[in-house]
Design an enzyme around this catalytic site. Structure first.
Site, mmCIF file in Angstrom:
data_model
loop_
_atom_site.group_PDB
_atom_site.id
_atom_site.type_symbol
_atom_site.label_atom_id
_atom_site.label_comp_id
_atom_site.label_asym_id
_atom_site.label_seq_id
_atom_site.Cartn_x
_atom_site.Cartn_y
_atom_site.Cartn_z
ATOM 1 N N GLY A 11 0.800 -1.224 0.000
ATOM 2 C CA GLY A 11 0.000 0.000 0.000
ATOM 3 C C GLY A 11 0.833 1.275 0.000
ATOM 4 O O GLY A 11 0.482 2.260 -0.650
ATOM 5 N N ASN A 12 1.964 1.271 0.731
ATOM 6 C CA ASN A 12 2.742 2.511 0.834
ATOM 7 C C ASN A 12 3.428 2.880 -0.485
ATOM 8 O O ASN A 12 3.888 3.997 -0.661
ATOM 9 C CB ASN A 12 3.762 2.435 1.979
ATOM 10 C CG ASN A 12 4.845 1.413 1.711
ATOM 11 O OD1 ASN A 12 4.596 0.399 1.069
ATOM 12 N ND2 ASN A 12 6.032 1.667 2.196
ATOM 13 N N LYS A 128 -12.966 -10.417 4.211
ATOM 14 C CA LYS A 128 -12.338 -9.150 3.818
ATOM 15 C C LYS A 128 -13.389 -8.062 3.584
ATOM 16 O O LYS A 128 -14.145 -8.124 2.615
ATOM 17 C CB LYS A 128 -11.534 -9.387 2.541
ATOM 18 C CG LYS A 128 -10.589 -8.254 2.233
ATOM 19 C CD LYS A 128 -9.641 -8.596 1.114
ATOM 20 C CE LYS A 128 -8.823 -7.410 0.677
ATOM 21 N NZ LYS A 128 -8.096 -6.741 1.763
ATOM 22 N N LYS A 213 -2.571 -10.041 -2.432
ATOM 23 C CA LYS A 213 -1.503 -9.815 -3.415
ATOM 24 C C LYS A 213 -0.194 -10.521 -3.042
ATOM 25 O O LYS A 213 0.600 -10.836 -3.929
ATOM 26 C CB LYS A 213 -1.264 -8.322 -3.668
ATOM 27 C CG LYS A 213 -0.655 -7.560 -2.513
ATOM 28 C CD LYS A 213 0.785 -7.212 -2.746
ATOM 29 C CE LYS A 213 1.433 -6.428 -1.637
ATOM 30 N NZ LYS A 213 1.099 -6.620 -0.249
ATOM 31 N N LYS A 275 2.664 -12.324 4.084
ATOM 32 C CA LYS A 275 3.968 -12.059 3.458
ATOM 33 C C LYS A 275 4.964 -13.163 3.816
ATOM 34 O O LYS A 275 5.676 -13.668 2.956
ATOM 35 C CB LYS A 275 4.532 -10.705 3.901
ATOM 36 C CG LYS A 275 3.692 -9.531 3.457
ATOM 37 C CD LYS A 275 4.304 -8.212 3.864
ATOM 38 C CE LYS A 275 3.267 -7.114 3.957
ATOM 39 N NZ LYS A 275 2.274 -7.077 2.904
HETATM 40 P P1 ADP Z 1 1.113 -3.950 2.599
HETATM 41 O O1 ADP Z 1 0.205 -2.895 2.100
HETATM 42 O O2 ADP Z 1 2.550 -3.718 2.201
HETATM 43 O O3 ADP Z 1 0.647 -5.340 2.348
HETATM 44 P P2 ADP Z 1 0.430 -4.352 5.423
HETATM 45 O O4 ADP Z 1 0.011 -3.218 6.289
HETATM 46 O O5 ADP Z 1 -0.584 -5.337 4.989
HETATM 47 O O6 ADP Z 1 1.202 -3.710 4.202
HETATM 48 O O7 ADP Z 1 1.584 -5.164 6.165
HETATM 49 C C1 ADP Z 1 2.758 -4.535 6.677
HETATM 50 C C2 ADP Z 1 2.605 -4.206 8.161
HETATM 51 O O8 ADP Z 1 2.641 -5.403 8.937
HETATM 52 C C3 ADP Z 1 3.719 -3.411 8.762
HETATM 53 O O9 ADP Z 1 3.569 -2.033 8.490
HETATM 54 C C4 ADP Z 1 3.600 -3.720 10.258
HETATM 55 O O10 ADP Z 1 2.841 -2.718 10.919
HETATM 56 C C5 ADP Z 1 2.793 -5.007 10.289
HETATM 57 N N1 ADP Z 1 3.373 -6.133 11.039
HETATM 58 C C6 ADP Z 1 2.624 -7.035 11.690
HETATM 59 N N2 ADP Z 1 3.390 -7.957 12.277
HETATM 60 C C7 ADP Z 1 4.678 -7.637 11.980
HETATM 61 C C8 ADP Z 1 5.945 -8.230 12.310
HETATM 62 N N3 ADP Z 1 6.030 -9.342 13.041
HETATM 63 N N4 ADP Z 1 7.072 -7.656 11.824
HETATM 64 C C9 ADP Z 1 6.985 -6.538 11.076
HETATM 65 N N5 ADP Z 1 5.814 -5.923 10.740
HETATM 66 C C10 ADP Z 1 4.670 -6.465 11.181
HETATM 67 MG MG MG Z 2 -1.230 -6.163 3.033
#
Ligand code: ADP
Ligand code: MG
Length: 313
Positions: A11-12, A128, A213, A275
């Protein structure tokens, strides 16, 4: 030697609205061009949370304005629209960045359909939330008329929830591969791909779902036989005890360690967990494959082994 890299943009990398996306894509294009400049072959996948929500809201308002004239827009069509709109910005941003660096390379978006299993348990457990908030009356109407699933979302109103099934295979994979082989920078599997399933004959039917994704990027990386899957997100590394005083950022992670940490609940479902799951699945899919989770701005350093969390056997 250059690697074949699938980059999954979070998203970022795209921002939350139209002007934000224009600005974010400039930075994103720089990060991607850095890798292309180093001789890597890059295939780009991306999320679509805010964009598909925006499109779905707009289409819902259109239907509300004249229900006789404008029947509701299927979610699969909204995902296709989001791929087109995000692909447009990425094509433009990357084209400009590459030309500024004297690199003459085509950039092309493939509207990508991704096959899901209609028997996927996710379809009977939609989780979702998407689109606009509704009143109870509006929600009841949709449930009755369209068989939608609706939840009460944290006291803010009612929202449609959709299934998030696992991606099985990419329908346009041969076209994507041919374009990569021809030296193009390809944008594919946007928003996890347009979810479809096979019905009779050769027909593909759009499913009311949004694919994650991170999982779609893993299938893409496997199917184009990438060396590396890079998941670019809002954190530089993956942590255990995330957000706690004993938080510990990880440089490397084997599939075994990852599984242990997953079972201990270190990665939040819906954000970091998919992820890590996708990274592990890709790293285990063939010898020599590795995944990297890091910040957008750190992509180049991550590929050079200087930062990020590398997941490999
Ligand atoms: P994207 O849009 O890139 O998929 P998400 O918000 O879905 O982003 O996922 C990334 C977020 O996951 C990070 O910004 C962080 O706040 C969160 N997060 C949750 N658990 C963890 C972890 N164990 N280590 C790092 N980040 C984590
Ligand atoms: Mg995400």
């Amino acid at each position: 030697m250059g690697k074949r890299i699938v980059i999954a943009l979070g998203g970022n990398a795209l921002g939350n609205n139209l002007p934000e996306q224009m600005i974010a894509v400039k930075q994103t294009s720089k990060a991607i061009a850095d890798l292309i400049e180093e001789g890597h072959e890059v295939i780009i996948a991306h999320g679509n949370g805010p964009q598909v929500g925006m499109i779905q809201n707009a289409m819902t308002e259109l239907t509300r304005s004249d229900p006789q004239k404008y029947i509701p827009c299927p979610l699969s069509v909204c995902v296709a629209m989001s791929q087109g709109y995000i692909g447009y910005d990425l094509q433009n941003g990357l084209r400009e960045e590459l030309l500024d660096r004297g690199i003459d390379k085509g950039v092309a978006t493939v509207l990508t359909q991704v096959e899901v299993d209609p028997a996927d348990p996710a379809f009977s457990n939609p989780t979702k939330p998407i689109g606009a908030f509704m009143t109870k009356e509006e929600a009841d109407k949709l449930v009755a008329e369209r068989d939608y699933n609706v939840i009460e979302d944290a006291g803010r109103g009612y929202r449609r929830v959709v299934a998030s099934p696992r991606p099985q295979s990419i329908i346009e994979i041969d076209s994507i591969r041919d374009m990569v082989e021809a030296g193009l920078v390809v944008v594919a599997c946007g928003g996890g791909g347009i979810p479809v399933y096979k019905t009779e004959g050769h027909h593909l039917k759009g499913a009311a779902a949004v694919i994650d994704k991170d999982f779609a990027s893993c299938v893409l990386a496997k199917q184009v036989e990438a060396d590396t899957l890079i998941i670019l997100t809002a954190v530089e590394k993956v942590a255990i005890n995330f957000g706690k005083p004993n938080e510990q950022w990880l440089d490397e992670l084997t599939p075994e360690q990852a599984r242990k940490y997953m079972s201990e609940g270190h990665f939040a479902p819906g954000s970091m967990l998919p992820k890590v799951q996708a990274a592990v699945e890709f790293a285990e899919s063939a010898p020599g494959r590795s995944a990297l989770i890091t910040l957008l701005e750190k992509a180049k350093d991550g590929v050079a082994g200087k930062t990020g969390t590398a997941i490999h056997q």
